[in-house]
Design a protein around this motif. Structure first.
Motif, short mmCIF file in Angstrom:
data_model
loop_
_atom_site.label_atom_id
_atom_site.label_comp_id
_atom_site.label_asym_id
_atom_site.label_seq_id
_atom_site.Cartn_x
_atom_site.Cartn_y
_atom_site.Cartn_z
N ILE A 78 -4.66 -11.11 7.77
CA ILE A 78 -3.74 -9.90 7.27
C ILE A 78 -3.44 -8.48 8.13
CG2 ILE A 78 -4.16 -7.88 4.65
CD1 ILE A 78 -5.94 -10.52 3.32
N GLU A 79 -4.56 -8.19 8.54
CA GLU A 79 -4.60 -7.41 9.11
C GLU A 79 -3.21 -7.17 10.58
OE1 GLU A 79 -8.18 -4.63 8.55
OE2 GLU A 79 -8.51 -6.34 10.32
N LYS A 80 -2.96 -8.49 10.75
CA LYS A 80 -1.93 -9.30 12.05
C LYS A 80 -1.18 -9.33 11.94
CE LYS A 80 -1.64 -13.31 14.14
NZ LYS A 80 -1.82 -14.96 14.89
N ASN A 81 -1.09 -9.47 10.27
CA ASN A 81 0.50 -9.18 9.32
C ASN A 81 0.92 -8.31 9.35
OD1 ASN A 81 1.55 -12.50 9.96
ND2 ASN A 81 -0.75 -12.43 9.74
N PHE A 82 -0.09 -7.27 8.91
CA PHE A 82 0.55 -5.95 7.80
C PHE A 82 1.58 -4.97 8.68
CE2 PHE A 82 -0.03 -1.58 6.26
CZ PHE A 82 -0.23 -1.49 5.36
N ASN A 83 1.44 -4.74 9.93
CA ASN A 83 2.86 -4.42 10.30
C ASN A 83 4.19 -5.42 10.38
OD1 ASN A 83 1.35 -2.10 11.03
ND2 ASN A 83 1.44 -3.51 13.59
N LYS A 84 3.79 -6.42 10.40
CA LYS A 84 4.87 -7.17 10.10
C LYS A 84 5.89 -7.28 8.34
CE LYS A 84 4.56 -11.24 12.94
NZ LYS A 84 3.78 -12.86 12.87
N ILE A 85 4.95 -6.42 7.58
CA ILE A 85 5.37 -6.12 6.32
C ILE A 85 5.91 -4.73 5.68
CG2 ILE A 85 4.35 -5.27 3.70
CD1 ILE A 85 2.09 -7.26 4.31
N ILE A 86 5.00 -3.40 6.90
CA ILE A 86 5.28 -2.44 7.02
C ILE A 86 6.89 -2.93 7.67
CG2 ILE A 86 5.63 -0.30 8.07
CD1 ILE A 86 2.90 -0.86 5.91
N LYS A 87 7.49 -3.54 8.52
CA LYS A 87 8.56 -3.43 9.50
C LYS A 87 9.35 -3.81 8.47
CE LYS A 87 11.13 -5.05 12.98
NZ LYS A 87 10.91 -6.54 14.67
N PHE A 88 9.82 -4.63 7.65
CA PHE A 88 9.75 -5.27 6.12
C PHE A 88 10.54 -3.48 5.70
CE2 PHE A 88 10.96 -7.07 2.19
CZ PHE A 88 12.58 -7.56 2.19
N LEU A 89 9.23 -3.69 4.88
CA LEU A 89 9.23 -2.57 3.94
C LEU A 89 9.76 -1.15 4.50
CD1 LEU A 89 6.19 -3.06 1.81
CD2 LEU A 89 8.52 -3.88 0.82
N SER A 90 9.50 -0.52 5.50
CA SER A 90 9.51 0.86 6.15
C SER A 90 8.84 1.91 5.86
CB SER A 90 11.15 1.44 6.02
OG SER A 90 11.73 0.56 6.29
N LYS A 91 8.16 1.53 3.95
CA LYS A 91 6.82 2.26 3.77
C LYS A 91 6.35 1.33 2.80
CE LYS A 91 8.71 5.76 0.66
NZ LYS A 91 7.76 6.51 0.46
N ILE A 92 5.00 1.84 2.65
CA ILE A 92 4.79 1.48 0.96
C ILE A 92 4.79 2.19 0.52
CG2 ILE A 92 2.74 0.18 0.12
CD1 ILE A 92 2.17 -1.46 3.04
N ASP A 93 5.16 1.60 -0.87
CA ASP A 93 4.98 3.05 -2.04
C ASP A 93 4.49 2.43 -2.70
OD1 ASP A 93 7.19 4.81 -1.65
OD2 ASP A 93 8.52 3.21 -2.09
N VAL A 94 3.48 1.31 -3.29
CA VAL A 94 2.97 0.90 -4.07
C VAL A 94 2.20 -0.19 -3.37
CG1 VAL A 94 3.21 -0.38 -6.48
CG2 VAL A 94 4.49 1.69 -6.12
N LEU A 95 1.41 -0.67 -4.16
CA LEU A 95 0.35 -2.21 -3.65
C LEU A 95 0.32 -2.77 -5.01
CD1 LEU A 95 -1.19 -4.06 -2.42
CD2 LEU A 95 -2.98 -2.85 -2.04
N ILE A 96 0.48 -3.94 -5.47
CA ILE A 96 0.05 -4.32 -6.70
C ILE A 96 -0.88 -6.07 -6.35
CG2 ILE A 96 0.93 -4.97 -8.68
CD1 ILE A 96 3.53 -3.71 -8.84
N ASN A 97 -1.81 -5.30 -6.55
CA ASN A 97 -2.79 -6.88 -6.67
C ASN A 97 -2.58 -7.86 -7.39
OD1 ASN A 97 -4.19 -6.13 -3.66
ND2 ASN A 97 -4.87 -4.46 -4.78
N LEU A 98 -2.17 -9.01 -7.22
CA LEU A 98 -1.85 -9.75 -8.26
C LEU A 98 -2.50 -11.47 -7.46
CD1 LEU A 98 1.75 -10.45 -9.69
CD2 LEU A 98 -0.08 -9.59 -11.06
N ALA A 99 -3.56 -11.01 -6.33
CA ALA A 99 -3.37 -12.24 -5.73
C ALA A 99 -5.45 -12.49 -6.82
CB ALA A 99 -4.05 -12.42 -4.20
#
Length: 169
Positions: A78-99
């Motif tokens: 998760i930590e290794k891939n987090f920057n890829k998520i930020i790069k796509f979104l630019s920033k996070i406004d909302v985290l929704i945990n559904l897993a």
């Protein structure tokens, strides 16, 4: 309704959703897509399962949606891939945990009719690892991100008891 839409607008808001390709997630994604949100979904399903879901739900081809496919129960991944998520979104406004996972193991018909009080401890531990620990891991990582970047974001945790019925459908 117009006033409510402005108050609760998701237009161009960024969402990170864990486990977003289940029944609840697909309904949520449809709403977010219809209202022009920017969405990253982190999903553990196989690429074949994801392709089938996209084929059944063509709205998932939305250009502001990206599905990240990796093991969400592993904090290092998760930590290794987090920057890829930020790069796509630019920033996070909302985290929704559904897993979440079904509390009963798939592919083991002998266990389909087990009552909770007879569940093997291994099944209970796996359910807690995914349904609770993954939620905590993502919440911690995103919380640190919010604090570091001075973002007043939101974390929404959604749970369902529907897994009790899922194997019987």
């Amino acid at each position: 309704w117009n006033g409510m839409n402005k108050l609760f607008s998701v237009h161009n808001k960024t969402f990170l959703i864990t486990g977003g390709l289940g029944q609840i997630g697909l309904a949520l994604l449809k709403y977010l897509i219809d209202n022009n949100a920017i969405i990253a979904v982190v999903e553990k399903k196989s690429q074949i399962e994801i392709s089938k879901i996209i084929k059944k739900n063509p709205y998932l081809k939305y250009k502001k949606l990206k599905i990240f496919n990796y093991d969400i129960s592993n904090k290092n991944i998760i930590e290794k891939n987090f920057n890829k998520i930020i790069k796509f979104l630019s920033k996070i406004d909302v985290l929704i945990n559904l897993a979440a996972i079904d509390s009963k193991p798939y592919g083991k018909k002998k266990n389909y009719n087990l009552k909770f009080h007879n569940f093997p401890l291994k099944i209970i531990k796996r359910s807690i690892d995914v349904n609770l620990i993954v939620t905590l891991i993502f919440s911690q990582i995103v919380c640190k991100y919010f604090i570091k970047n001075k973002i007043e974001g939101n974390i929404i945790n959604i749970a369902s008891s529907y897994s009790l019925l899922a194997p019987n459908l």
